[in-house]
Design a protein around this motif. Structure first.
Motif: not given
Length: 246
Positions: A17-34, A56-63
């Protein structure tokens, strides 16, 4: 966001799964995963499981995802709601998802302003967006069916009888208001927790008029009283559904 929802369009492989939209922004600002963090994910309309962050990068998250759990069960609950103000509708759409409603029917009523039916918030995309936000809050993947019934009499006479098949029907209608009898006053009962398939009707601000109450009663709905205080529509929805939950 208690659940990351996705569709097949978000997948680059059956288990990736790849996230690039508001879900990514939520992860980066709220969850702050590694890298290696595990997150709850669910496919819209499908199963729920876990996703492990592998990039994980500012542009996308891959799960890397694994789905192994069905969505939470729902009770058979149909909410028939006089179309509320557009801003209130957004909150109510999310609320009915979190409370496990299986079907929502937005109907017309004498006290519903005609302009409400021209609101952009009634578009399929706008409704889907609010339902998805509700699913992410509730940890669910299956949204309620939403239908529009802009003509009261045809709905009550033609569509409501089918919805009432096998269900116990209620219409929220206080016996009295602070300044005297409610229009179309009828004997009312109090709601109580139930596991039976249920249909609940709630009117607009100011309530259903006498004619509408009579038509709903003729279709088999029982008047229920939510208490002595005058409630806003969104509060009445929460109170009534809460009283019915077992």
């Amino acid at each position: 966001m208690n659940l990351i929802t996705f569709t097949s369009e978000d997948l680059i492989a059956p288990d990736t799964l790849v996230l690039r939209d508001r879900r990514l922004q939520h992860l980066l600002t709220v969850n702050r995963p590694e890298i290696g963090s595990l997150l709850k994910v669910g496919e819209l309309g499908g199963m729920i499981g876990q996703g492990e962050i592998i990039a994980l990068s500012p542009e996308q998250a891959t799960l890397r995802i694994r789905l192994d759990t069905p969505p939470p069960p729902k009770r058979e609950m149909v909410l028939v709601l006089a179309l509320p103000r557009p801003k209130m509708l957004k909150r109510i759409l999310q609320m009915v998802v979190t409370l496990g409603v299986t079907e929502l029917v937005l109907i017309n009523s004498f006290r519903v302003e005609k302009s409400f039916w021209q609101s952009p918030w009634l578009s399929e995309a706008a409704i889907a967006e609010q339902l998805r936000l509700g699913l992410e809050q509730a940890g669910d993947t299956v949204a309620p069916r939403v239908t529009l019934a802009p003509r009261f009499k045809p709905f009550v006479e033609d569509d409501l009888p089918a919805l009432m098949q096998g269900r116990q029907g209620w219409v929220a209608h206080p016996a009295k208001q602070a300044n005297g009898p409610q229009e179309g006053s009828a004997e009312t009962r109090r709601l109580s927790p139930s596991t039976k398939p249920t249909l609940l009707a709630i009117g607009p601000e100011g309530g259903f008029i006498a004619y509408e109450i009579e038509k709903l009663q003729a279709a088999g709905l029982i008047c229920c009283d939510l208490g002595p205080r005058i409630l806003r529509v969104e509060t009445a929805v929460a109170v009534a559904l809460g009283q019915l939950l077992p």
